[in-house]
Motif scaffolding. Structure first.
Motif, short mmCIF file in Angstrom:
data_model
loop_
_atom_site.label_atom_id
_atom_site.label_comp_id
_atom_site.label_asym_id
_atom_site.label_seq_id
_atom_site.Cartn_x
_atom_site.Cartn_y
_atom_site.Cartn_z
N LEU A 164 115.22 85.61 60.14
CA LEU A 164 116.01 84.39 60.27
C LEU A 164 116.72 84.34 61.63
O LEU A 164 117.73 83.67 61.79
CB LEU A 164 117.05 84.32 59.14
N HIS A 165 116.19 85.06 62.62
CA HIS A 165 116.84 85.18 63.91
C HIS A 165 117.00 83.85 64.64
O HIS A 165 117.85 83.74 65.52
CB HIS A 165 116.12 86.20 64.79
N LYS A 166 116.25 82.84 64.25
CA LYS A 166 116.41 81.55 64.94
C LYS A 166 117.77 80.91 64.62
O LYS A 166 118.20 80.00 65.31
CB LYS A 166 115.27 80.60 64.62
N TYR A 167 118.47 81.44 63.62
CA TYR A 167 119.79 80.92 63.26
C TYR A 167 120.94 81.74 63.86
O TYR A 167 122.10 81.54 63.52
CB TYR A 167 119.94 80.84 61.74
N THR A 196 116.81 75.01 57.05
CA THR A 196 115.77 74.65 56.08
C THR A 196 116.11 75.19 54.70
O THR A 196 116.86 76.16 54.56
CB THR A 196 114.40 75.19 56.51
N LYS A 197 115.52 74.57 53.67
CA LYS A 197 115.83 74.94 52.28
C LYS A 197 115.53 76.41 52.00
O LYS A 197 116.35 77.11 51.41
CB LYS A 197 115.03 74.05 51.32
N VAL A 201 125.08 91.15 63.76
CA VAL A 201 124.55 90.00 63.04
C VAL A 201 123.16 89.59 63.54
O VAL A 201 122.27 89.34 62.73
CB VAL A 201 125.54 88.81 63.05
N PRO A 202 122.92 89.51 64.85
CA PRO A 202 121.57 89.12 65.29
C PRO A 202 120.48 90.06 64.78
O PRO A 202 119.41 89.60 64.37
CB PRO A 202 121.67 89.16 66.82
N HIS A 228 118.41 79.33 51.15
CA HIS A 228 118.36 80.16 49.93
C HIS A 228 118.39 81.65 50.29
O HIS A 228 119.14 82.43 49.70
CB HIS A 228 117.10 79.81 49.13
N LYS A 229 117.59 82.02 51.28
CA LYS A 229 117.52 83.42 51.70
C LYS A 229 118.86 83.90 52.27
O LYS A 229 119.30 85.02 52.00
CB LYS A 229 116.41 83.58 52.74
N ILE A 230 119.52 83.05 53.05
CA ILE A 230 120.82 83.42 53.63
C ILE A 230 121.86 83.61 52.54
O ILE A 230 122.61 84.60 52.54
CB ILE A 230 121.27 82.36 54.66
#
Length: 164
Positions: free
Chosen positions: A11-14, A40-41, A2-3, A45-47
């Motif tokens: 999006l690695h900060k998540y 963030t919005k 997943v990382p 959306h990307k996720i």
């Protein structure tokens, strides 16, 4: 992994947020749940779009298998398979195994979250490899058709396409 998948999406900060989830929880994420976690919005959306693509992998693999059997160019299917192998793939476990055996295997090989305690997810790769070794895949010899694989058997379908 997943990382690594999140990093490929930038999006690695998540990653810490995802480390607390099971695979099933990740696959069921909604924008509302992500908003509640202060994502963030744009990232929400990307996720959600990326998770939808993960859900469509089984159909994509079936399509790639058909394309290969029809004698199409192998470059595109190989590129798609390369991208897919970089996404989180859950080891397949058939429903016919006994509950006790499944529970024992889950406790010994599968971490409860999407990443191992060291944050690298190394146990996931070992269990995924073990899950793939258990498959007998009819039709891998290049013949068209073959017995259909159970729904959700992404590792088996992936291996089948690679065999063709």
């Amino acid at each position: 992994d997943v990382p690594a998948w999140l990093k490929s999406l930038r999006l690695h900060k998540y990653a810490a947020l995802f480390s607390q989830m099971t695979y099933e929880e990740m696959m069921a994420l909604t924008e509302c749940q992500l908003e509640a976690q202060n994502v963030t919005k744009g990232a929400r959306h990307k996720i959600v779009i990326s998770i939808q693509k993960l859900k469509e992998r089984q159909n994509l693999l079936k399509s790639l298998e058909r394309d290969i059997l029809e004698g199409g160019n192998l470059r595109v299917p190989l590129q798609e398979l390369h991208q897919m192998i970089l996404t989180p793939i859950k080891a397949y476990s058939s429903q016919t195994s006994s509950t006790e055996e499944h529970s024992r295997d889950a406790d010994s090989r599968h971490p409860s979250s999407l990443m191992g305690s060291d944050g690298q997810g190394s146990d996931c790769k070992d269990s995924a490899a073990a899950g793939m070794q258990q498959h007998h895949l009819p039709g891998c010899e290049g013949e068209s058709g073959g017995a259909p694989l159970p729904e959700g058997d992404l590792p088996g379908q992936f291996t089948r396409v690679m065999g063709k």
